[in-house]
Design an enzyme around this catalytic site. Structure first.
Site, mmCIF file in Angstrom:
data_model
loop_
_atom_site.group_PDB
_atom_site.id
_atom_site.type_symbol
_atom_site.label_atom_id
_atom_site.label_comp_id
_atom_site.label_asym_id
_atom_site.label_seq_id
_atom_site.Cartn_x
_atom_site.Cartn_y
_atom_site.Cartn_z
ATOM 1 N N TYR A 74 0.826 -1.217 0.000
ATOM 2 C CA TYR A 74 0.000 0.000 0.000
ATOM 3 C C TYR A 74 0.857 1.263 0.000
ATOM 4 O O TYR A 74 0.478 2.271 -0.593
ATOM 5 C CB TYR A 74 -1.010 -0.023 1.161
ATOM 6 C CG TYR A 74 -2.221 -0.844 0.777
ATOM 7 C CD1 TYR A 74 -3.239 -0.296 0.000
ATOM 8 C CD2 TYR A 74 -2.312 -2.182 1.112
ATOM 9 C CE1 TYR A 74 -4.324 -1.055 -0.407
ATOM 10 C CE2 TYR A 74 -3.391 -2.950 0.717
ATOM 11 C CZ TYR A 74 -4.395 -2.372 -0.050
ATOM 12 O OH TYR A 74 -5.463 -3.127 -0.466
ATOM 13 N N ASN A 109 -12.932 3.441 -7.167
ATOM 14 C CA ASN A 109 -11.507 3.740 -7.062
ATOM 15 C C ASN A 109 -11.177 4.338 -5.700
ATOM 16 O O ASN A 109 -11.960 5.098 -5.135
ATOM 17 C CB ASN A 109 -11.087 4.707 -8.175
ATOM 18 C CG ASN A 109 -11.309 4.104 -9.541
ATOM 19 O OD1 ASN A 109 -11.502 2.894 -9.652
ATOM 20 N ND2 ASN A 109 -11.302 4.922 -10.575
ATOM 21 N N HIS A 136 -15.404 1.917 -2.166
ATOM 22 C CA HIS A 136 -14.348 1.001 -1.723
ATOM 23 C C HIS A 136 -13.314 1.689 -0.833
ATOM 24 O O HIS A 136 -12.226 1.146 -0.624
ATOM 25 C CB HIS A 136 -13.665 0.333 -2.932
ATOM 26 C CG HIS A 136 -14.520 -0.716 -3.587
ATOM 27 N ND1 HIS A 136 -14.234 -1.278 -4.805
ATOM 28 C CD2 HIS A 136 -15.676 -1.318 -3.167
ATOM 29 C CE1 HIS A 136 -15.171 -2.172 -5.122
ATOM 30 N NE2 HIS A 136 -16.055 -2.208 -4.144
ATOM 31 N N CYS A 144 -8.076 2.453 11.971
ATOM 32 C CA CYS A 144 -7.494 1.650 13.054
ATOM 33 C C CYS A 144 -8.069 0.238 13.002
ATOM 34 O O CYS A 144 -9.290 0.067 12.979
ATOM 35 C CB CYS A 144 -7.772 2.293 14.411
ATOM 36 S SG CYS A 144 -7.189 1.227 15.747
ATOM 37 N N CYS A 147 -9.881 -0.069 16.990
ATOM 38 C CA CYS A 147 -11.078 0.689 17.401
ATOM 39 C C CYS A 147 -11.816 1.324 16.229
ATOM 40 O O CYS A 147 -12.888 1.892 16.419
ATOM 41 C CB CYS A 147 -10.695 1.756 18.428
ATOM 42 S SG CYS A 147 -9.697 3.098 17.753
ATOM 43 N N GLY A 208 -15.158 2.521 -17.267
ATOM 44 C CA GLY A 208 -13.892 1.931 -16.839
ATOM 45 C C GLY A 208 -13.984 0.923 -15.719
ATOM 46 O O GLY A 208 -13.065 0.840 -14.906
ATOM 47 N N SER A 210 -14.790 -3.321 -14.927
ATOM 48 C CA SER A 210 -15.043 -4.656 -15.475
ATOM 49 C C SER A 210 -16.401 -5.176 -15.015
ATOM 50 O O SER A 210 -16.865 -6.198 -15.508
ATOM 51 C CB SER A 210 -13.933 -5.620 -15.036
ATOM 52 O OG SER A 210 -13.883 -5.679 -13.628
ATOM 53 N N GLU A 236 -13.757 -2.544 -23.681
ATOM 54 C CA GLU A 236 -14.244 -3.862 -24.120
ATOM 55 C C GLU A 236 -15.591 -4.168 -23.473
ATOM 56 O O GLU A 236 -16.041 -3.425 -22.585
ATOM 57 C CB GLU A 236 -13.217 -4.938 -23.734
ATOM 58 C CG GLU A 236 -12.925 -4.961 -22.257
ATOM 59 C CD GLU A 236 -11.700 -5.784 -21.886
ATOM 60 O OE1 GLU A 236 -10.809 -5.928 -22.737
ATOM 61 O OE2 GLU A 236 -11.649 -6.256 -20.746
#
Ligand code: OAD
Length: 266
Positions: A74, A109, A136, A144, A147, A208, A210, A236
């Site tokens: 990350y 995103n 998301h 945290c 907590c 954009g 899937s 696609e």
């Protein structure tokens, strides 16, 4: 980058007419809208899940087992995203939301680029109408693991050992990135806001994604149930394509400005 074949002019014209006629619009976006900013998608050529195993990096069990490795990944992604800027696709959506007033951007995103586009396009004005619902989470925020307190994330995480990882100032448990991991539930309040907006929209503009990860992939279906239409922008076909009244094939960075920046749009 391969931008695919140009969108047929007729489909683009129909999509523009639909956007123009719409009272309410919801835009549902995924990793593909940020691809032209230089942020890798998850699936498809060059996708992150081609090189990394999500169960090792984006799952609560992985964090319990090996928080250092998860943070290392990350921290790398935070750095990569921090060096990227919104592209014409983000910009066009932000301009639409700022001028139209009844547009909601819902994004899967975690990169914050819709928010940065909103701030830039608002030009010192109020960016709020173009700030997305982030279903998301946000990679730039910490949560945290004990907590549940949220805090702004740091860009200088020392990932050399578990001892140096960031900890909660309230309960001393390890902090984690504030993103949804595999096997975790989405936040109810955020998800119901997204479904509620989609359920009131005349047009759901899906760009954009899937459309493979639920429940986010089901959000456009709420627009269909309400009697609205889905317009899809993607390189696609996806599982959503058969539900789309109009499918525009090509890059979001080229198609969204062509679709949304017409002088005669609201
Ligand atoms: P994916 O990587 O699954 O899909 C990206 C989509 O964008 C594909 O359908 C591509 O064809 C399309 N695409 C690529 N470049 C494009 C471009 N320039 N213009 C338009 N479309 C383009 O990404 P998501 O659908 O966002 O979950 O993935 C959904 C979720 O899976 C993510 O939010 C993430 C991941 O695991 C979490 O982090 C919880």
């Amino acid at each position: 980058m391969n931008q695919g074949p140009p969108a047929p002019a007729e489909a683009l014209a129909r999509a523009r007419a639909a956007v123009q006629a719409a009272g309410r619009i919801v835009a549902v976006t995924g990793a593909g809208i940020s691809a032209e900013s230089g942020i890798p998608t998850f699936r498809g050529a060059g996708g992150l899940w081609r090189s990394f195993r999500p169960e090792d990096l984006a799952a609560p069990e992985a964090f319990q087992r090996d928080p250092r490795t998860v943070w290392e990944w990350y921290a790398w992604r935070r750095g990569l995203i921090a060096a990227c800027v919104p592209n014409p696709g983000h910009d066009a959506l932000a301009r639409l939301a700022l001028r139209q007033g009844h547009t909601t951007i819902v994004t899967q995103n975690v990169d914050g680029l819709h928010t940065r586009a909103a701030e830039i396009q608002a030009g010192g004005g109020d960016p709020t109408p173009a700030i997305p619902v982030e279903v998301h989470g946000a990679i730039d925020r910490d949560l945290c693991s004990g907590c549940g307190v949220r805090s702004p994330g740091s860009h200088s995480i020392e990932v050399s050992s578990v001892e140096t990882l960031p900890r909660c100032v309230v309960c001393d448990a390890l902090l984690r990135p504030d993103v949804i991991w595999f096997g975790e539930a989405l936040e109810t309040r955020v998800l119901s806001q997204a479904f509620s907006m989609a359920g009131q929209a005349d047009v759901c503009l899906v760009a954009g994604t899937s459309a493979l990860v639920h429940p986010a992939a089901s959000i456009p279906l709420a627009t269909l149930e309400h009697g609205g239409m889905v317009v899809e922008v993607n390189m696609e076909d996806t599982p959503l394509t058969r539900h789309a009244a109009i499918s525009l094939r090509g890059s979001a960075g080229a198609l969204l400005p062509a679709l949304l920046d017409a002088d005669d749009l609201p």
